[in-house]
Design an enzyme around this catalytic site. Sequence first.
Site, PDB file in Angstrom:
ATOM      1  N   LYS A  46      -3.772  -2.466  -2.828  1.00 13.64           N
ATOM      2  CA  LYS A  46      -2.840  -1.421  -3.270  1.00 13.64           C
ATOM      3  C   LYS A  46      -2.846  -0.269  -2.270  1.00 13.64           C
ATOM      4  CE  LYS A  46      -1.803   1.245  -7.505  1.00 13.64           C
ATOM      5  NZ  LYS A  46      -2.242   1.488  -8.896  1.00 13.64           N
ATOM      6  N   SER A 121       1.059   0.879 -12.506  1.00 12.54           N
ATOM      7  CA  SER A 121       1.544   1.274 -11.197  1.00 12.54           C
ATOM      8  C   SER A 121       1.256   0.260 -10.096  1.00 12.54           C
ATOM      9  CB  SER A 121       0.913   2.620 -10.815  1.00 12.54           C
ATOM     10  OG  SER A 121      -0.507   2.498 -10.697  1.00 12.54           O
ATOM     11  N   SER A 145      -2.639   0.178 -15.383  1.00  8.83           N
ATOM     12  CA  SER A 145      -1.947  -0.148 -14.136  1.00  8.83           C
ATOM     13  C   SER A 145      -2.389  -1.421 -13.443  1.00  8.83           C
ATOM     14  CB  SER A 145      -2.060   1.028 -13.155  1.00  8.83           C
ATOM     15  OG  SER A 145      -1.339   2.139 -13.631  1.00  8.83           O
TER      16      SER A 145
END
Length: 416
Positions: A46, A121, A145
């Site tokens: 990420k 997210s 997330s």
Amino acid sequence: MKHDPGIGPEREAAVRAATNAVVTTIDPPLPHAADGPLAGVRVGVKDNIDTAGVLTTCGSRFFADRVPGADAVVVTRLVEAGAEIVAKLNLSEFAVGVTSQNSASGPVRNPWDVSRVPGGSSGGSGAAVAAGLVDLALGTDTGGSVRLPAAACGVTGLRPGFAVVPDAGIFPMCDLVDTIGPLARTVELVARGFYVLAGRPVRDLWPTLPARIGVPVPWFDDLDPGVEAVVAAAARVFADGGAELVPVEVPGISAAQDVLYTIVYSGLADLHGERLARPELFQADTLTRMRVGCRVSEGDRVAALEARAEYQRAVDEVFEDVDVLLTPTLPVDVPRAADGDDVLATTRRLIQLTAPWSLHAGPTLALPVGRHPGSGMPVGAQLTAPVGGEDLLLDAGAWFQQRTDWHTALPPCRVD
């Protein structure tokens, strides 16, 4: 798990373009050990996790040119275990959001249906694993997330217990709540990734059925009927195997989401205070959430932290009677991407079932458990364990995946 050399670069490029899951390709991969428990595993990270010498943008124009000088601790552990870090993955700006549509690199799309969101997210992490762009991905989880993208994209994801995985070198959303967790198609690979990230010896899983599975009673009245049917079928897999399904009440659970919001949004306002002087650089949805935090008083924040401590004690007591808790992950079918949605209302609805376990200090495992009878999109469930219960969860997840094949299903937009 090596990348199939028969897959042409044109096909992979087309999948990258269709999903927009990858922000930066790392070719060749970051230097890594020649051997180890993750040797040959392609990993995506990420893009709020630092990689030395590689752009790390947090999905924001504020960090458009940011290149860290050192790796995050989790990246160091991955490469020392032989992992091939090949990509930085798209996300909601500053990890603020649940649909991954608010990124300076553009929205992430779900490989099962590119008109739908991948969750957030860590949407790029879920989409990249589902599409076969990577074998294992790292996400961060504050309100859901890791778990929401796992559910929306039909993969497996683990939110470890709080502070189990080190966060040095990771740009936070809220360091009082944040965790770092792996996503992959299978529990087995998620487990290998977790043990490496946590700095623990990698152990073989022992697929084990939990004896008593708690089912919180209030939520099943507020579910999409298709989600309810699929998760009920998953519960029957455990029951048919001999587990006792136990209805439980979790004191304070109805207020858990508001408590979490108060803690997280107040932290956001503090963290981004100077950047809020340049609102034009934020994505619109991000800015909406930031401004909520500006309205939280210090008294509200203190009260929320006290409520969290009380809630954690209540959850600990629930686990005196059951081994794990079973809940859906998303309460609705995977939404379509749409402009003009009320971002706060959407967030509230989508994290309805993940937020309470973000207040809990123990781990939660998200598993694919079926397909929605109306849309055909993936449906996920969560197993939550007491503090220190990662081994228990992973063994239970392995037991479920021995008896089901939902984790083997592949989306139409994929490279393998």
